[in-house]
Motif scaffolding. Structure first.
Motif, short mmCIF file in Angstrom:
data_model
loop_
_atom_site.label_atom_id
_atom_site.label_comp_id
_atom_site.label_asym_id
_atom_site.label_seq_id
_atom_site.Cartn_x
_atom_site.Cartn_y
_atom_site.Cartn_z
N MET A 1 0.84 -1.20 0.00
CA MET A 1 0.00 0.00 0.00
C MET A 1 0.87 1.26 0.00
O MET A 1 0.59 2.22 -0.72
CB MET A 1 -0.94 0.01 1.21
N ASP B 1 2.61 1.55 -3.47
CA ASP B 1 1.67 1.97 -4.50
C ASP B 1 1.29 3.44 -4.33
O ASP B 1 1.13 4.16 -5.31
CB ASP B 1 0.43 1.09 -4.50
N LYS B 2 1.16 3.89 -3.10
CA LYS B 2 0.86 5.31 -2.86
C LYS B 2 2.00 6.19 -3.38
O LYS B 2 1.77 7.20 -4.04
CB LYS B 2 0.64 5.55 -1.35
N ARG B 3 3.24 5.79 -3.07
CA ARG B 3 4.39 6.56 -3.54
C ARG B 3 4.44 6.58 -5.06
O ARG B 3 4.69 7.63 -5.67
CB ARG B 3 5.68 5.98 -2.98
N ALA C 1 1.88 6.29 -7.04
CA ALA C 1 0.76 7.12 -7.51
C ALA C 1 1.13 8.59 -7.48
O ALA C 1 0.79 9.34 -8.40
CB ALA C 1 -0.47 6.85 -6.65
N ARG D 1 2.03 1.47 -11.59
CA ARG D 1 1.38 1.13 -10.32
C ARG D 1 1.29 -0.38 -10.10
O ARG D 1 1.37 -1.17 -11.02
CB ARG D 1 -0.03 1.70 -10.30
N MET E 1 -3.73 1.01 4.07
CA MET E 1 -4.69 1.91 3.41
C MET E 1 -4.86 3.20 4.19
O MET E 1 -4.82 4.29 3.62
CB MET E 1 -6.07 1.23 3.32
N PHE F 1 -1.32 5.29 4.92
CA PHE F 1 -0.83 6.05 3.77
C PHE F 1 -1.94 6.82 3.07
O PHE F 1 -1.69 7.47 2.05
CB PHE F 1 -0.13 5.10 2.78
N ARG F 2 -3.16 6.73 3.58
CA ARG F 2 -4.34 7.36 2.96
C ARG F 2 -4.41 6.99 1.47
O ARG F 2 -4.50 7.86 0.60
CB ARG F 2 -4.31 8.87 3.15
N HIS F 3 -4.36 5.70 1.24
CA HIS F 3 -4.32 5.19 -0.13
C HIS F 3 -5.52 4.29 -0.38
O HIS F 3 -5.82 3.41 0.42
CB HIS F 3 -3.02 4.42 -0.35
N LYS F 4 -6.22 4.52 -1.46
CA LYS F 4 -7.41 3.76 -1.87
C LYS F 4 -8.58 3.96 -0.91
O LYS F 4 -9.52 3.17 -0.92
CB LYS F 4 -7.10 2.26 -1.98
#
Length: 97
Positions: free
Chosen positions: A22, A25-27, A29, A35, A57, A60-63
């Motif tokens: 996660m 993938d955030k980095r 993005a 991705r 999630m 990292f405030r991701h998705k």
């Protein structure tokens, strides 16, 4: 190696993997780079990494805007908890194949 110890190590590793994926993938993005496929994120959660994926999630405030992730990851975790509880209460004959 003791089976219980092996399972504990497995769940630690797979949850760390879910958490790290996660973050990675955030980095990616943010940088606009290639991705990690969403299917990969879900597969890691399905094989036992749902807790790490959920923590990743929200850390990292991701998705967190994707309803499939917001509801899907907790559903996977709930199903895994139910499966675990069923296995704990299963007759010994069922567990010794």
């Amino acid at each position: 190696m003791n089976a219980i110890l092996f399972l504990i190590l497995y769940f630690i590793c797979v949850n760390l993997t879910g958490f790290c994926l996660m973050g990675i993938d955030k980095r990616k993005a943010i940088k606009g780079a290639f991705r990690i496929p969403e299917a990969t994120l879900f597969i890691v959660a399905l094989i036992g990494g749902s807790i790490g994926s959920i923590l990743g999630m929200y850390t990292f405030r991701h998705k967190t805007r994707h309803l499939l992730f917001v509801y899907g990851m907790p559903v996977i975790l709930i199903l895994q908890i139910i499966l675990f509880l069923l296995l704990l209460n299963a007759p010994v004959e069922f567990l010794t194949i």
